[in-house]
Design an enzyme around this catalytic site. Structure first.
Site, PDB file in Angstrom:
ATOM      1  N   HIS A  77     -35.570 -32.494   6.020  1.00  0.00           N
ATOM      2  CA  HIS A  77     -36.846 -32.310   5.308  1.00  0.00           C
ATOM      3  C   HIS A  77     -37.137 -33.461   4.352  1.00  0.00           C
ATOM      4  O   HIS A  77     -38.266 -33.609   3.892  1.00  0.00           O
ATOM      5  CB  HIS A  77     -36.864 -30.964   4.567  1.00  0.00           C
ATOM      6  N   GLY A 123     -33.294 -31.173  10.853  1.00  0.00           N
ATOM      7  CA  GLY A 123     -34.258 -30.267  10.233  1.00  0.00           C
ATOM      8  C   GLY A 123     -33.788 -28.834  10.358  1.00  0.00           C
ATOM      9  O   GLY A 123     -34.041 -28.000   9.492  1.00  0.00           O
ATOM     10  N   LEU A 125     -30.853 -27.124   9.598  1.00  0.00           N
ATOM     11  CA  LEU A 125     -29.831 -27.673   8.694  1.00  0.00           C
ATOM     12  C   LEU A 125     -28.406 -27.439   9.178  1.00  0.00           C
ATOM     13  O   LEU A 125     -28.129 -26.513   9.930  1.00  0.00           O
ATOM     14  CB  LEU A 125     -30.024 -27.102   7.285  1.00  0.00           C
ATOM     15  N   LEU A 187     -30.532 -27.398  -6.511  1.00  0.00           N
ATOM     16  CA  LEU A 187     -31.520 -26.379  -6.160  1.00  0.00           C
ATOM     17  C   LEU A 187     -31.715 -26.254  -4.652  1.00  0.00           C
ATOM     18  O   LEU A 187     -31.828 -27.248  -3.945  1.00  0.00           O
ATOM     19  CB  LEU A 187     -32.866 -26.700  -6.818  1.00  0.00           C
ATOM     20  N   GLU A 366     -17.575 -24.308  19.043  1.00  0.00           N
ATOM     21  CA  GLU A 366     -18.523 -24.686  20.100  1.00  0.00           C
ATOM     22  C   GLU A 366     -19.787 -25.332  19.553  1.00  0.00           C
ATOM     23  O   GLU A 366     -20.370 -26.216  20.184  1.00  0.00           O
ATOM     24  CB  GLU A 366     -18.892 -23.459  20.944  1.00  0.00           C
ATOM     25  N   ASP A 424     -11.148  -9.151  31.602  1.00  0.00           N
ATOM     26  CA  ASP A 424     -11.328  -9.587  30.209  1.00  0.00           C
ATOM     27  C   ASP A 424     -12.450  -8.835  29.487  1.00  0.00           C
ATOM     28  O   ASP A 424     -12.472  -8.773  28.270  1.00  0.00           O
ATOM     29  CB  ASP A 424     -11.610 -11.102  30.143  1.00  0.00           C
ATOM     30  N   ARG A 474     -15.295 -17.740  38.081  1.00  0.00           N
ATOM     31  CA  ARG A 474     -13.849 -17.593  38.063  1.00  0.00           C
ATOM     32  C   ARG A 474     -13.239 -17.287  39.441  1.00  0.00           C
ATOM     33  O   ARG A 474     -12.199 -17.848  39.796  1.00  0.00           O
ATOM     34  CB  ARG A 474     -13.466 -16.495  37.065  1.00  0.00           C
TER      35      ARG A 474
END
Length: 623
Positions: A77, A123, A125, A187, A366, A424, A474
């Site tokens: 920003h 942007g 963040l 801030l 990841e 799984d 798999r």
């Protein structure tokens, strides 16, 4: 301090003057735009001045030069001050700054790569440092060049976990060519940041992650010059105590000014005050870089030999991916692989065995893995292939979406898709991944169904711009294509056909093999089906699908190991919508699955050969 030469008073004053010019430009641009973040720019003015006009080495008229030091504005920003820097350096016309955020200008509200000086879009963040780590890793270990990487972060974004994934990565790999500057202006957007000005806490955190850490007054150009000159055998974090809105009287260090431009009369008065502190209009020229980055060509990377599979032999596409990547690694030393500690399941360990210096272990992080890949791919230095379980890319969706905004060329392989992984259970089963990757702009979604098509997908992905996703499975399935079969993006294959096919069945991965098994069962009952392998789910081969549908009385049946939403069925439906006489029936996973054997789960969720037989019979009997 070793090797530190304090700049003379004239240089220090010139840096202060430059910082104030950057402040003025940021205020003018945001006031003209009627929106933007002038206070976030003003806290970083001295940091940007010292970085670009004292510390960094770059060609000001060639921002993307391979030899240049890199800069990432993670606090995106504050874009107006980045634009002000490039105007100060002579790359942008000063007048262009007043077109900030206009549809006719390239100066967007946050940095984007249509600007030559922006490598990665920021942007959202918390993502800049991961990309900077990728650039620094590339500089240190692949290019072995002297360019350095600088990343400016805001204190608000330090609450993002992705920042600390990147901090850990840089510490582990001792990225001593990386400098993070933390702009601690106290801030946030709606209230103070949680630590406000507790610089010692920030310092302990950075040091715990293996960083050399320096606390400075972020508005002292002299302290900044000194801090930037420290070279250690570890990454450096400069913790800069700053004040939001610095230099704007009545606004500096005050709440409720985030993302608000100054009204015109107030701006004029403030600019006059700041102007009065500037002693010289003389500009500082950028210092050119050391030219030692190798020249690199990543175009037209081809497999050294054709596939060597035998029709009928069985191999899981996840293993075929690992073999293909290892093979492609011999075609170019710029193919690199990244994994999130799943390399013995995704089979990227086959690449590591053959090309250990080009494998990056990102551990179980990841989001950071995707950001590292984006950084490695900047300036066309490498062709990265990431791999993990496809389910785990969902947590990196923001990084993937920002990669698309960054116009990044990265390849992501997701293994262990669908209920076919078996025991799984649902936490490991990718059932949303096609929906996610299809929604990414300019993405290519590969879903190969055997070893041959997987190898072709890897080769095509390496040469395709944008975000490429390869979905691998798999279970072991039979090779169905000959080694000389040609594959292209957006080109489906008719795997089975006859003169009197009743239904077009479209499956991919395990469900393509279920469709072929269903065809054998149906044939005994004198019902023929046409079986299609889409190969790419995006783009989809609309023409072949429609031609097949018209040859099978307009009947299409899709079957997929994915949820109903956003997968193959919806892709096909949207491709044929409005076509007279064409109907689509869909088989997919309808609820959260459970543990079980693969065959049991395919049956339970109605996507196995028996379910296909039933659905086909239902469609035929309707006639």
């Amino acid at each position: 301090m070793d090797g530190y030469h304090k700049p003379d008073q004239q240089k220090l004053q010139a840096l202060k003057d430059t910082a104030n010019r950057l402040r003025i430009s940021s205020i003018q641009a945001t006031t003209a735009a009627g929106s933007g973040h002038p206070t976030s720019c003003c806290s970083a003015a001295e940091i940007m001045s010292v970085l670009f006009f004292h510390t960094m080495r770059y060609k000001s008229q060639d921002p993307r030069n391979a030899h240049n030091d890199r800069f990432v504005l993670s606090k995106g920003h504050a874009a107006p001050i980045l634009y002000a820097v490039w105007a100060e350096a002579g790359f942008l016309p000063e007048a262009e700054l007043l077109n900030l955020r206009k549809i006719s200008s390239d100066l967007d509200g946050h940095p984007v790569p249509k600007q030559a000086f922006t490598d990665v879009a920021t942007g959202s963040l918390g993502q800049g440092l991961g990309a900077a780590c990728g650039m620094a890793y590339t500089g240190k270990y692949f290019d072995k060049a002297s360019y350095r990487v600088y990343c400016l972060l805001g204190d608000g974004e330090l609450s993002e976990g992705s920042v600390w994934e990147a901090m850990a990565f840089a510490g582990i790999y001792k990225l001593d060519n990386l400098v993070a500057i933390l702009d601690i202006n106290r801030l946030g957007q709606s209230e103070p940041a949680p630590l406000q000005h507790q610089l010692d806490v920030y310092q302990k955190r950075c040091e715990a992650f293996g960083w050399h850490t320096v606390i400075v007054n972020g508005h002292s150009v002299e302290e900044l010059c000194k801090a930037f000159s420290q070279a250690k055998h570890q990454p450096t974090a400069i913790i800069a105590k700053t004040f939001k809105g610095r230099g704007i009287s009545g606004v500096e260090d005050k709440e409720s000014w985030h993302g608000k431009p100054l009204p015109k009369t107030m701006a004029d008065q403030v600019i006059q005050e700041i102007q009065s502190q500037i002693q010289s209009k003389k500009k500082i020229l950028a210092t050119p870089p050391q030219e030692d980055a190798p020249s690199v060509d990543i175009t037209n990377i081809r497999m050294p030999t054709p596939p060597s599979y035998k029709v009928g032999d069985k191999i899981a596409t996840r293993k075929a991916y690992g073999q293909a990547l290892a093979k492609l690694g011999h075609a170019s030393d710029r193919i690199i692989a990244l994994d999130g500690d799943t390399k013995n399941s995704t089979f990227s360990d086959l690449f590591k065995k053959e090309h250990p210096d080009r494998f990056i272990e990102c551990y179980i992080a990841e989001q950071n893995m995707v950001s590292i890949a984006v950084g490695c791919a900047t300036r066309n230095r490498t062709v990265p292939f990431c791999s993990t379980f496809a389910a785990f890319y969902t947590r990196a969706f923001d990084q993937i979406r920002m990669a698309a905004i960054s116009e990044s060329n990265i390849n992501l392989c997701g293994s262990h898709c669908g209920v076919s992984i078996g025991e799984d259970g649902p936490s490991q089963m990718a059932l949303e991944d096609l929906a996610m990757f299809r929604s990414v702009p300019m993405s290519t979604v590969f879903y190969p169904s055997d070893g041959v098509s997987t190898e072709k997908a890897v080769e095509l992905a390496a040469n395709t711009k944008g975000i490429c996703f390869i979905r691998t499975s798999r279970p072991e399935n039979a090779i169905i294509y000959s080694n000389n079969e040609d594959f292209q993006i957006g080109q489906a294959k008719v795997v089975l056909k006859s003169q009197d096919d009743q239904v077009t069945v479209i499956g991919a991965g395990v469900t393509l093999h279920e469709a072929l098994a269903a065809a054998d069962l149906l044939k005994k009952e004198k019902i023929n089906i046409r079986v299609l392998d889409p190969f790419t789910i995006k783009p989809l081969d609309r023409k072949l699908i429609l031609d097949s549908a018209r040859a099978t009385k307009g009947r299409i049946l899709t079957v997929e190991d994915h949820y109903y939403e956003g997968g193959i069925g919806e892709a096909v439906s949207s491709a044929v919508v409005g076509e007279p006489g064409v109907t689509v029936t869909r088989l997919a996973v309808s609820q959260v699955p459970r543990s079980g054997k693969p065959a049991e789960l395919l049956k339970m969720f109605g996507i196995d050969k028996d379910a296909i037989v039933q659905a086909v019979k239902g469609l035929v009997s309707k006639a």
